[in-house]
Motif scaffolding. Sequence first.
Motif, mmCIF file in Angstrom:
data_model
loop_
_atom_site.group_PDB
_atom_site.id
_atom_site.type_symbol
_atom_site.label_atom_id
_atom_site.label_comp_id
_atom_site.label_asym_id
_atom_site.label_seq_id
_atom_site.Cartn_x
_atom_site.Cartn_y
_atom_site.Cartn_z
ATOM 1 N N LEU A 55 14.284 -40.882 -145.060
ATOM 2 C CA LEU A 55 14.653 -42.109 -144.360
ATOM 3 C C LEU A 55 14.882 -43.235 -145.366
ATOM 4 O O LEU A 55 14.362 -43.193 -146.474
ATOM 5 C CB LEU A 55 13.547 -42.512 -143.376
ATOM 6 C CG LEU A 55 13.236 -41.493 -142.289
ATOM 7 C CD1 LEU A 55 12.024 -41.933 -141.472
ATOM 8 C CD2 LEU A 55 14.441 -41.290 -141.369
ATOM 9 N N GLY A 56 15.625 -44.245 -144.938
ATOM 10 C CA GLY A 56 15.949 -45.354 -145.835
ATOM 11 C C GLY A 56 14.793 -46.349 -145.963
ATOM 12 O O GLY A 56 13.751 -46.226 -145.311
ATOM 13 N N THR A 57 15.013 -47.364 -146.792
ATOM 14 C CA THR A 57 14.028 -48.434 -146.994
ATOM 15 C C THR A 57 13.789 -49.150 -145.658
ATOM 16 O O THR A 57 14.739 -49.402 -144.917
ATOM 17 C CB THR A 57 14.600 -49.464 -148.007
ATOM 18 O OG1 THR A 57 14.989 -48.752 -149.156
ATOM 19 C CG2 THR A 57 13.588 -50.537 -148.366
ATOM 20 N N ASP A 58 12.535 -49.482 -145.379
ATOM 21 C CA ASP A 58 12.161 -50.278 -144.201
ATOM 22 C C ASP A 58 12.280 -49.549 -142.861
ATOM 23 O O ASP A 58 12.288 -50.177 -141.811
ATOM 24 C CB ASP A 58 12.978 -51.579 -144.118
ATOM 25 C CG ASP A 58 12.615 -52.537 -145.221
ATOM 26 O OD1 ASP A 58 11.495 -52.440 -145.749
ATOM 27 O OD2 ASP A 58 13.460 -53.388 -145.563
ATOM 28 N N ALA A 110 10.905 -47.213 -139.813
ATOM 29 C CA ALA A 110 9.615 -46.838 -139.202
ATOM 30 C C ALA A 110 9.916 -46.257 -137.819
ATOM 31 O O ALA A 110 10.383 -46.969 -136.931
ATOM 32 C CB ALA A 110 8.705 -48.059 -139.082
ATOM 33 N N LEU A 111 9.676 -44.950 -137.681
ATOM 34 C CA LEU A 111 10.008 -44.248 -136.431
ATOM 35 C C LEU A 111 8.742 -43.678 -135.796
ATOM 36 O O LEU A 111 7.692 -43.605 -136.428
ATOM 37 C CB LEU A 111 10.978 -43.099 -136.720
ATOM 38 C CG LEU A 111 12.255 -43.439 -137.500
ATOM 39 C CD1 LEU A 111 13.078 -42.181 -137.743
ATOM 40 C CD2 LEU A 111 13.097 -44.478 -136.763
ATOM 41 N N GLN A 112 8.863 -43.284 -134.535
ATOM 42 C CA GLN A 112 7.765 -42.551 -133.878
ATOM 43 C C GLN A 112 8.319 -41.413 -133.046
ATOM 44 O O GLN A 112 9.532 -41.324 -132.802
ATOM 45 C CB GLN A 112 6.921 -43.500 -133.012
ATOM 46 C CG GLN A 112 5.963 -44.313 -133.879
ATOM 47 C CD GLN A 112 4.926 -45.101 -133.124
ATOM 48 O OE1 GLN A 112 5.192 -45.599 -132.037
ATOM 49 N NE2 GLN A 112 3.743 -45.241 -133.706
ATOM 50 N N HIS A 113 7.388 -40.533 -132.622
ATOM 51 C CA HIS A 113 7.740 -39.360 -131.815
ATOM 52 C C HIS A 113 7.278 -39.607 -130.382
ATOM 53 O O HIS A 113 6.071 -39.799 -130.160
ATOM 54 C CB HIS A 113 7.022 -38.140 -132.415
ATOM 55 C CG HIS A 113 7.523 -36.839 -131.867
ATOM 56 N ND1 HIS A 113 7.625 -36.582 -130.512
ATOM 57 C CD2 HIS A 113 7.962 -35.723 -132.490
ATOM 58 C CE1 HIS A 113 8.099 -35.360 -130.325
ATOM 59 N NE2 HIS A 113 8.316 -34.818 -131.520
ATOM 60 N N ARG A 139 18.514 -34.296 -132.768
ATOM 61 C CA ARG A 139 17.214 -34.373 -133.433
ATOM 62 C C ARG A 139 17.282 -34.714 -134.925
ATOM 63 O O ARG A 139 16.427 -35.358 -135.474
ATOM 64 C CB ARG A 139 16.538 -33.009 -133.220
ATOM 65 C CG ARG A 139 15.165 -32.879 -133.751
ATOM 66 C CD ARG A 139 14.604 -31.506 -133.481
ATOM 67 N NE ARG A 139 14.631 -31.150 -132.061
ATOM 68 C CZ ARG A 139 14.699 -29.920 -131.594
ATOM 69 N NH1 ARG A 139 14.760 -28.899 -132.419
ATOM 70 N NH2 ARG A 139 14.717 -29.682 -130.301
ATOM 71 N N GLU A 140 18.374 -34.221 -135.564
ATOM 72 C CA GLU A 140 18.417 -34.415 -137.021
ATOM 73 C C GLU A 140 19.028 -35.731 -137.425
ATOM 74 O O GLU A 140 19.143 -36.037 -138.615
ATOM 75 C CB GLU A 140 19.106 -33.230 -137.666
ATOM 76 C CG GLU A 140 18.167 -32.065 -137.528
ATOM 77 C CD GLU A 140 18.575 -30.793 -138.163
ATOM 78 O OE1 GLU A 140 19.547 -30.799 -138.928
ATOM 79 O OE2 GLU A 140 17.900 -29.789 -137.870
ATOM 80 N N ASP A 141 19.383 -36.546 -136.451
ATOM 81 C CA ASP A 141 19.910 -37.874 -136.771
ATOM 82 C C ASP A 141 18.788 -38.900 -136.615
ATOM 83 O O ASP A 141 18.255 -39.071 -135.525
ATOM 84 C CB ASP A 141 21.068 -38.213 -135.822
ATOM 85 C CG ASP A 141 21.790 -39.443 -136.327
ATOM 86 O OD1 ASP A 141 21.101 -40.404 -136.740
ATOM 87 O OD2 ASP A 141 23.024 -39.436 -136.337
ATOM 88 N N PRO A 142 18.412 -39.589 -137.693
ATOM 89 C CA PRO A 142 17.279 -40.532 -137.610
ATOM 90 C C PRO A 142 17.461 -41.580 -136.515
ATOM 91 O O PRO A 142 16.487 -42.051 -135.938
ATOM 92 C CB PRO A 142 17.266 -41.201 -138.993
ATOM 93 C CG PRO A 142 18.019 -40.291 -139.889
ATOM 94 C CD PRO A 142 18.978 -39.505 -139.050
ATOM 95 N N HIS A 143 18.716 -41.921 -136.209
ATOM 96 C CA HIS A 143 18.945 -42.960 -135.195
ATOM 97 C C HIS A 143 18.655 -42.485 -133.771
ATOM 98 O O HIS A 143 18.681 -43.279 -132.842
ATOM 99 C CB HIS A 143 20.374 -43.490 -135.300
ATOM 100 C CG HIS A 143 20.528 -44.478 -136.423
ATOM 101 N ND1 HIS A 143 19.938 -45.708 -136.400
ATOM 102 C CD2 HIS A 143 21.201 -44.385 -137.602
ATOM 103 C CE1 HIS A 143 20.246 -46.359 -137.519
ATOM 104 N NE2 HIS A 143 20.997 -45.574 -138.265
ATOM 105 N N SER A 144 18.409 -41.196 -133.599
ATOM 106 C CA SER A 144 18.084 -40.722 -132.240
ATOM 107 C C SER A 144 16.596 -40.924 -131.934
ATOM 108 O O SER A 144 16.165 -40.761 -130.801
ATOM 109 C CB SER A 144 18.448 -39.236 -132.099
ATOM 110 O OG SER A 144 17.546 -38.445 -132.866
#
Length: 555
Positions: free
Chosen positions: A52-55, A57-60, A115-120
């Motif tokens: 993931l890029g700088t800054d 923060a994701l959750q499941h 699933r493999e796209d961080p923006h999802s």
Amino acid sequence: MKRRYSIGIDFGTESGRALLVDLTNGEEVATHVTVYSHGVIGEKLPGSGQKLGTDWALQHPGDYMEVLRRSVSEVLRTASVNMEDVVGIGVDFTACTMMPLDSTGTPLCLKAEWREDPHSWVKLWKHHAAQTEANRMNEIAKARGETFLPRYGGKVSSEWMIPKIWQILNEAPHIYEAADMFMEAADWIVMQMTGEQIRNSCAAGYKALWNKREGYPSRGFLQSLDPAMADLAETKLRGTIAPLGSKAGGLSWEMAGVMGLCPGTAVAVGNIDAHAMVPACGVVTPGKLVMAMGTSTCHLMLSDKEVHAEGISGVVEDGIVAGLYGYEAGQAAVGDIFAWYVDHAVPAYIKQAATEAGITVYEWLEREASAYLPGQSGLIALDWWNGNRSVLADADLSGLLLGCTLQTKPEEIYRALIEATAFGTRKIIEAFTDSGIDVDELYACGGLPQRNRLLMQIYADVTGREIKIADSVQTAALGAAMFGAVAAGSEEGGYDSIVDAAAKMAQLRKETFKPNPAHAAIYDELYKQYSELQDIFGRGGSQVMKKLKEIKVKG
Ligand SMILES: Nc1ncnc2c1ncn2[C@@H]1O[C@H](COP(=O)(O)OP(=O)(O)O)[C@@H](O)[C@H]1O
Ligand SMILES: O=C(CO)[C@@H](O)[C@@H](O)COP(=O)(O)O
């Protein structure tokens, strides 16, 4: 009289907890915490391991469902309470914690194709990678003279809904296209429990620029950001927006089975964690500043007037308690700074000493730092480890520690970090008072006041004010339970308003923290130095922090 209960479910940054509360007196009968198994996803995606890029923060979202599954049934089991006696459920959540959904309400990250796209994935409140979008939004809104901007202290934050959505559109237009809706996690979890798609007015107001009288920002404004977003408000942000304490619906049969409760139990619309804490401190009238102190600190105030002040993150009519204007300001990291220090910067000999003393590293540092007088270490810090939320609203700022020598000890640095967060809070108090919102009393709640006496004394000394402490260790969950009781209503054994619920269910500790005048005088001097540093690094006196960030991002 038959006892009646409500359950408050608090979804924090690292974990979620359920609290079973007796409605007659607010007694906290049982609590259970479920730590999110995926935690905060900041470096790589689960599964694919994509960086993931700088800054970021994701959750499941599965972690949130696990809290319903485990913690709710666990509190019922340990308290031996009959499910029929639980009349209401309320939830509070971090915010803006948002996610893209498909037309069935399924988060896109749970679908194999996305699933493999961080923006999802769920973007957590502290996902700060939409700062470019927030900056651009601020320029455009200012140039167009948008009426919403002054309500948000003149600046939209990168933590909020529209910058986060715009980042998705800019970096992953296919995800924007695939999203039937964007939703706060608070509203999504209520939808899982009830099947009803209802947004809460608190998160919509503070985090999505929605206003009871004017609605969302206009089509013209959204179009000026990007023509593809022109219809955002009526399409991907569509749906009923209901006030706090409203009943979103009854618990579905399926979720009743999962949670061990009766189908049809009243579920309140969602709430923001910090905002739920205000009535849980017994605060339902103007003049009382509530500090919700945990990973971050949120500063909440009620007032009977609407003023627009620089650096106050938002003013929302009915935003916390119906009939009053609710104000929110905040510091994006407080406990998180101490966690960083303990986890990444404390030498091994301290960890060893704490283990030998049978206390935590936090407790060891607190004990040693308590032996110092204000100013004795020669250190001062800027508390911007996670950017600055109030009063500068700039996620690109960073932390600073000044005054180190070869004699500097870890406990002195710890004390300087605590003091820096207290100075940040004093800036916020001044922003309120300078704009004509009187701060007569301070109330503290959340995890920190219960755990760190030195910290509370420093806050009293730095602000020169007495601080009252909420009795509840789970203040957010208690507030959520109170709104659950309001959703149930008095006929079911609940309450008809949050003011009634607060009168019966909120308690304060007897002990308060009072300022020490000698220490307060030294802190007045140190605060002048903090203010000077704030102006240099945060108001354009020096571009060093910005330059460092630029170089880092360019890689
Ligand atoms: N003794 C302590 N002194 C200061 N900070 C502490 C102490 N113990 C834990 N913390 C901090 O408390 C924060 C968690 O606060 P809490 O209110 O429990 O969670 P949240 O804000 O996520 O709901 C963490 O950031 C941790 O660093
Ligand atoms: O921003 C808000 C509320 O507006 C909070 O949800 C956010 O700061 C997270 O709170 P916690 O520190 O995890 O309690």
